[in-house]
Enzyme design. Structure first.
Site, PDB file in Angstrom:
ATOM      1  N   PHE A 143       0.669  -1.273   0.028  1.00  0.00           N
ATOM      2  CA  PHE A 143       0.222   0.176  -0.217  1.00  0.00           C
ATOM      3  C   PHE A 143       1.223   1.212  -0.147  1.00  0.00           C
ATOM      4  O   PHE A 143       1.789   1.659   1.182  1.00  0.00           O
ATOM      5  CB  PHE A 143      -1.006  -0.027   1.145  1.00  0.00           C
ATOM      6  CG  PHE A 143      -1.890   0.848   1.422  1.00  0.00           C
ATOM      7  CD1 PHE A 143      -3.397   1.184   0.252  1.00  0.00           C
ATOM      8  CD2 PHE A 143      -1.474   2.329   1.475  1.00  0.00           C
ATOM      9  CE1 PHE A 143      -3.917   1.776   0.335  1.00  0.00           C
ATOM     10  CE2 PHE A 143      -2.043   3.153   1.397  1.00  0.00           C
ATOM     11  CZ  PHE A 143      -3.884   2.893   1.429  1.00  0.00           C
ATOM     12  N   ASP A 228       9.480   2.932   1.640  1.00  0.00           N
ATOM     13  CA  ASP A 228       8.612   3.721   1.798  1.00  0.00           C
ATOM     14  C   ASP A 228       8.584   3.224   3.410  1.00  0.00           C
ATOM     15  O   ASP A 228       7.390   2.476   3.917  1.00  0.00           O
ATOM     16  CB  ASP A 228       7.578   3.064   1.106  1.00  0.00           C
ATOM     17  CG  ASP A 228       5.557   3.181   1.839  1.00  0.00           C
ATOM     18  OD1 ASP A 228       6.081   4.171   2.797  1.00  0.00           O
ATOM     19  OD2 ASP A 228       4.897   3.593   0.854  1.00  0.00           O
ATOM     20  N   LYS A 257       2.433  10.530   7.826  1.00  0.00           N
ATOM     21  CA  LYS A 257       2.179  10.321   8.826  1.00  0.00           C
ATOM     22  C   LYS A 257       2.389  10.831  10.516  1.00  0.00           C
ATOM     23  O   LYS A 257       2.412  11.607  10.586  1.00  0.00           O
ATOM     24  CB  LYS A 257       1.770   8.769   9.074  1.00  0.00           C
ATOM     25  CG  LYS A 257       1.033   7.543   7.771  1.00  0.00           C
ATOM     26  CD  LYS A 257       1.064   6.351   8.085  1.00  0.00           C
ATOM     27  CE  LYS A 257       0.421   5.688   7.022  1.00  0.00           C
ATOM     28  NZ  LYS A 257      -1.802   6.382   7.202  1.00  0.00           N
TER      29      LYS A 257
END
Length: 455
Positions: A143, A228, A257
């Protein structure tokens, strides 16, 4: 306005926003109307306290409404800074870049974005520009975001379906498979291999030699390795970056985030100087890639404050220590309960995978639920955790049988006791057939069948 319109919360979303999300919340019983948040806790409209193990999919690493973060943002707002002059450079952006690169000394340059997905888009552009190659390789079940470039590197069909055609030049390989990676890279037309060190969808952890091997293959074939770390970074796994567990030094690291502290969105691409300077290689290309709000003062200050909290409160160490305790507790549950198949994790990124039991009664009930809708069993765990134990947690992905924990990094020993007691009680209940948990399962199955019938 909040006070006046609070009672219309769900009506407003049903009419003007995502009605399907409102239906999900009501079906699962999550429609309690959260009003405030402090640290690792949420409080609903009645003042009931919940322990948040989602933390906004990992956004609130330092917890909600941290006082240092709020004070920092208030200072910025009170300072009348010029902000986003565009024909100038930001001191705060320079300071945040300096601070971040201090954690990753093998990288030299930073580029700031508004989100994790935008960081992925930037990495794709940088890799293609630097290598003059078209290919991007990613892993199944990955993702990386939902914008078109990121979606083209998304390994889950539930997100990709209905949005094609996606971008050309992207190809998927199995996670944790070095032979597949070498085959994909051997034509020497791949600009970047983008990989989550630990996959968020399922908390899939690589073999000990996988990421080191991937780094070696990328260097052999001239491909850039992009880590990532949007969910795994900033101390989540008990190291500042998850790649540190395996001694890997990627060509690019993506952050977002937790970097934001939860108030102002911010993402970052950390990269090698040689890559950066192939993108911004002349004065007339100084603005060849950018983002209007990417270096805004509030976002940069939020990043600086978040790093300050992580360092001064020792949250990386706390994540490692608390995560080890919870993993041990869950592993003991896996030995006691046949529905718990595996426990995986590092630091405070933990996955509890459920699977088909051995006993016939349980096996029949499990098969019924999973036939109706893959991953439905996990809601028999998450719903009682929420309703009976005031713990907010969710499944690690669509049609997934793993429940993922991503709490704030500052959770306490008493929070751990709360988690351990609640999970033990709910998992024990799920082994009683017939029982209240399986009655809930029948209700959920009926909902799922009706939903399919109306498609």
């Amino acid at each position: 306005m909040l006070e006046e319109r609070e009672a219309e919360r769900y009506a407003l979303h049903t009419q003007h926003l995502n009605e399907m999300m409102v239906r999900v919340l009501r079906t699962l019983g999550f429609d309690v109307g959260f009003r405030t948040g402090q640290g690792q806790y949420l409080f609903d409209r009645t003042g009931t306290r919940y322990l948040d193990l989602l933390s906004g999919w990992g956004v609130f690493g330092i917890g909600r409404n941290h006082p240092l973060l709020r004070e920092t943002l208030s200072q910025v707002l009170a300072s009348d800074l010029p902000n986003l002059v565009q024909m100038d450079v930001s001191v705060l952006a320079g300071l945040l870049a300096e601070r971040l690169l201090g954690f990753v000394p093998y990288l030299d340059k930073a580029f700031f974005t508004n989100s994790g997905a935008e960081a992925v888009e930037t990495a794709i552009k940088f890799a293609r520009s630097a290598t003059r190659r078209p290919g991007i390789v990613y892993c199944d079940h990955a993702f990386h975001g939902l914008t078109y470039g990121a979606l083209s590197a998304n390994g889950d069909d539930i997100f990709r379906g209905g949005f094609g055609p996606l971008l050309p030049g992207f190809s998927a390989i199995p996670f944790n498979d070095l032979a597949a990676l070498e085959k994909a890279l051997s034509a020497r037309d791949v600009a970047a291999f983008i990989v989550e060190p630990i996959q968020g969808k399922g908390v899939n952890i690589p073999d000990d030699l996988y990421l080191r091997g991937a780094q070696a293959l990328c260097r052999k074939y001239g491909t850039l390795l992009v880590a990532d770390e949007i969910q795994t970074g900033m101390g989540r796994t008990g190291r500042f970056l998850a790649v540190e567990h395996w001694g890997v030094e990627p060509d690019m690291v993506l952050l977002a985030k937790s970097l934001s502290g939860g108030h102002v969105p911010v993402g970052a691409v950390l990269t090698r100087k040689a890559i950066f300077e192939k993108v911004f290689n002349r004065m007339d290309r100084a603005v060849v890639h950018g983002s209007t709000f990417g270096k805004n003062d509030l976002a940069m200050a939020a990043g600086l404050a978040s790093l300050e909290v992580i360092e001064t409160e020792g949250l990386v160490h706390k994540s490692a220590q608390t995560g080890a305790r919870l993993l041990t507790a869950f592993e003991k549950m896996a030995q006691r309960y046949e529905l718990v198949h595996q426990v995986r994790g590092k630091g405070l990124m933990i996955g509890i995978e459920f699977g088909p039991p051995r006993s016939l009664k349980l096996k029949a009930a499990w098969s019924l639920l999973e036939t109706v809708s893959a991953g439905l069993f996990c809601q028999l765990i998450t719903i009682p955790l929420f309703k009976d134990h005031k713990i907010l947690v969710q499944v690690a992905g669509h049609a997934n049988t793993t429940i993922k924990l991503l709490p704030a990094l500052a959770i306490t020993d008493s929070d751990c006791e709360w988690i351990e007691h609640a999970f033990d009680a709910v998992i024990a209940d799920s082994h009683r057939v017939p029982g209240a948990v399986w009655s809930l399962g029948k209700t959920l199955a009926d909902h799922a069948i009706k939903a399919y019938a109306t498609k």
